[in-house]
Enzyme design. Structure first.
Site, PDB file in Angstrom:
ATOM      1  N   GLU A 171      79.777  41.554  11.245  1.00 30.51           N
ATOM      2  CA  GLU A 171      79.182  40.920  12.421  1.00 30.51           C
ATOM      3  C   GLU A 171      80.210  40.139  13.243  1.00 30.51           C
ATOM      4  O   GLU A 171      80.109  38.909  13.383  1.00 30.51           O
ATOM      5  CB  GLU A 171      78.018  40.004  12.009  1.00 30.51           C
ATOM      6  CG  GLU A 171      76.930  40.727  11.230  1.00 30.51           C
ATOM      7  CD  GLU A 171      75.746  39.836  10.875  1.00 30.51           C
ATOM      8  OE1 GLU A 171      75.800  38.632  11.140  1.00 30.51           O
ATOM      9  OE2 GLU A 171      74.767  40.361  10.334  1.00 30.51           O
ATOM     10  N   GLU A 369      72.925  45.523   6.068  1.00 26.52           N
ATOM     11  CA  GLU A 369      72.094  44.333   5.820  1.00 26.52           C
ATOM     12  C   GLU A 369      70.744  44.516   6.478  1.00 26.52           C
ATOM     13  O   GLU A 369      70.665  44.943   7.634  1.00 26.52           O
ATOM     14  CB  GLU A 369      72.700  43.055   6.431  1.00 26.52           C
ATOM     15  CG  GLU A 369      73.783  42.396   5.645  1.00 26.52           C
ATOM     16  CD  GLU A 369      74.269  41.109   6.305  1.00 26.52           C
ATOM     17  OE1 GLU A 369      73.480  40.423   6.990  1.00 26.52           O
ATOM     18  OE2 GLU A 369      75.467  40.817   6.134  1.00 26.52           O
TER      19      GLU A 369
HETATM   20  O1  IFM Z   1      73.090  35.266   6.062  1.00 26.31           O
HETATM   21  C1  IFM Z   1      73.415  36.088   7.119  1.00 26.31           C
HETATM   22  C2  IFM Z   1      74.625  36.928   6.804  1.00 26.31           C
HETATM   23  O2  IFM Z   1      75.715  36.150   6.443  1.00 26.31           O
HETATM   24  C3  IFM Z   1      75.015  37.757   8.005  1.00 26.31           C
HETATM   25  N1  IFM Z   1      73.899  38.485   8.501  1.00 26.31           N
HETATM   26  C4  IFM Z   1      72.658  37.797   8.708  1.00 26.31           C
HETATM   27  C5  IFM Z   1      72.277  37.015   7.464  1.00 26.31           C
HETATM   28  C6  IFM Z   1      70.956  36.269   7.694  1.00 26.31           C
HETATM   29  O3  IFM Z   1      71.094  35.364   8.732  1.00 26.31           O
END
Ligand code: IFM
Length: 465
Positions: A171, A369
């Site tokens: 990200e 994710e």
């Molecule tokens: O916890 C975060 C993660 O570090 C990166 N993506 C989103 C998750 C939830 O906010």
């Protein structure tokens, strides 16, 4: 009468089922075995930056409890585990020789996973930049990209014999814009121009790291982007333009250079107020060729959809995202939200997966994710009946399966997260885990959603709806 139920949803053979975590969110042990501070240590210890003054000093104490956590992964039946390396644990000042204590830790984690038949999936950067590099300029400085590639090559040399799957950044949008434009994340700077420069140097670091790892023979390399469908709140031209700008800043500013080797013209124009025209000041010849080097997969992190409208322009406010100073995010009435306030929208996952395939060409994609925070309660009998999380995951898995059926080359799915952990500026107040963590005792308890997920991973599929 026939019992004509639709067939169960089966995922392809070899589909990767995993969970994901990140170093600063779970490890703790911030001063052990030679680890130096990261920007997140500094930020979390600055009063007022993180809810309730929480820090990652102890987190889930994974640094000491990793064998127990690997056993939990085995209980979940996952084939893969995605975790990140803390750069300041591996290379404390972000340059020079590696720290043997840090390298040994990750080496033990990798071996522990392999012993259980779980494939390690390494992310090189999930936001914990060595503080020494921030002090030298951080991501707005070009040198950080060069340092990142060196670190990547050095650690790949040590772990590449056992780790096949490598993600450069997690990200980068968050690292750049939350870290340097609105200051909600470490290092907490509020300079929109710095954020744009940071975005470019994160991307450049990605490209240079890919080049360095390829030279060492790496064969499964990618990047993880957080992608969101962005809808206009109304049919007005102004709202449509707000949606274009947010889509440009959050999705295309990263997708285009990585997958097409160029920045989107409209976004460059949007950013001229905070950068030299066309990025000329910090984008050098050859950068985009490096950034656009072919990848083996794209990692997609998906949580929600954005709906935006054009609001009142408040230019010059340092905390605003460049080119989008007037944009307001809208809540859709009646749409359920998670504990983060994020709309639950599985259709958005389908849209993003099919969009990247349609607009950027077919390539292996992983959901690296997806998951949700809910207000989990421990029942008197000690169980955690998190039906909302089970339903959230079920609906998103089904959306992913539909994307597969419609031609997306989806190879795997990682649930965020293995266990409750340090949720950045929210501290420990938001629980995303399949496993509950009692932060006072460090006791881990499998939630109902975890048990359900184990059935999914073992069946490699879902029952008919
Ligand atoms: O916890 C975060 C993660 O570090 C990166 N993506 C989103 C998750 C939830 O906010």
């Amino acid at each position: 009468m026939t019992n004509d139920l639709p067939p169960a949803l089966q995922f392809p053979d070899g589909f990767a089922w995993g969970t994901a975590t990140a170093s600063y969110q779970i490890e703790g042990a911030v001063a052990e075995d030679g680890r130096a501070p990261s920007v997140w240590d500094t930020f979390a210890h600055t009063p007022g930056k993180v809810q309730a003054g929480d820090t990652g000093d102890v987190a889930c104490d994974h640094y000491h409890r990793y064998p127990e956590d690997i056993a939990l992964l085995a209980e979940l039946g996952v084939t893969h585990y995605r975790f990140s390396l803390a750069w300041p644990r591996v290379q404390p000042t972000g340059r020079g020789r590696l720290n043997p204590g840090g390298v040994d830790f990750y080496s033990r984690v990798v071996d522990g996973l392999l012993e259980r038949g779980i494939t390690p999936w390494v992310t090189l950067f999930h936001w914990d930049l060595p503080q020494a590099l921030e002090d030298a300029g951080g991501w707005p400085s070009r040198d950080t990209a060069l340092r990142f590639a060196e670190y990547a090559a050095a650690i790949h040399e040590r772990l590449g014999d056992r780790v096949r799957d490598w993600t450069t950044h997690n990200e980068p949008w968050c690292a750049a814009f939350l870290g340097y434009a609105d200051g909600h994340h470490a290092p907490g700077r509020t300079d929109a121009g710095d954020a744009v420069r940071a975005a470019h140097h994160l991307l450049l670091g990605h490209g240079l790291a890919v080049g360095a790892l390829r030279e060492q023979g790496a064969r499964h390399l990618g990047i993880t982007l957080n992608l969101y469908p962005v809808d206009a709140a109304s049919a007005s031209e102004a709202d449509a333009d707000a949606a274009r700008r947010i889509d440009g800043l959050m999705n295309r500013l990263f997708l285009d250079p990585v997958l097409r080797g160029s920045y989107p013209d409209d976004v460059l124009k949007d950013l001229t107020s905070v950068t030299d025209a066309g990025h000329a000041g910090h984008v050098r010849d050859g950068d985009l060729a490096a950034i656009g080097a072919p990848l083996d997969f794209l990692g997609v992190n998906y949580y929600s959809r954005h709906v935006v409208r054009a609001g009142t322009a408040r230019p010059g406010r340092p905390s605003h995202w460049p080119g989008a100073e007037d944009v307001e995010f809208v809540r859709r009435p009646g749409v359920p939200v998670t504990e983060m306030g994020w709309a639950i929208d599985p259709e958005g996952l389908y849209e993003m997966l099919t969009r990247v395939t349609r607009e950027y060409g077919p390539r292996p994609v992983y959901v690296t994710e997806n998951g949700a925070a809910f207000d989990d309660r421990v029942a008197e009998d000690g169980t955690i009946r998190d039906e909302a999380r089970r339903a959230y995951l079920d609906s998103h898995f089904r959306a992913a399966h539909r994307a597969l059926a419609d031609g997306v080359d989806l190879r795997g799915y990682f649930v965020w997260s293995l266990m409750d952990n340090f949720e950045w500026a929210h501290g420990y107040s938001k629980r995303f885990g399949l496993v509950h963590v009692d932060f006072a005792t460090q006791r881990r308890t499998m939630k109902d959603s975890g048990r359900w997920f184990a059935a999914v991973t073992r069946a490699n599929g879902l029952p008919a709806a």
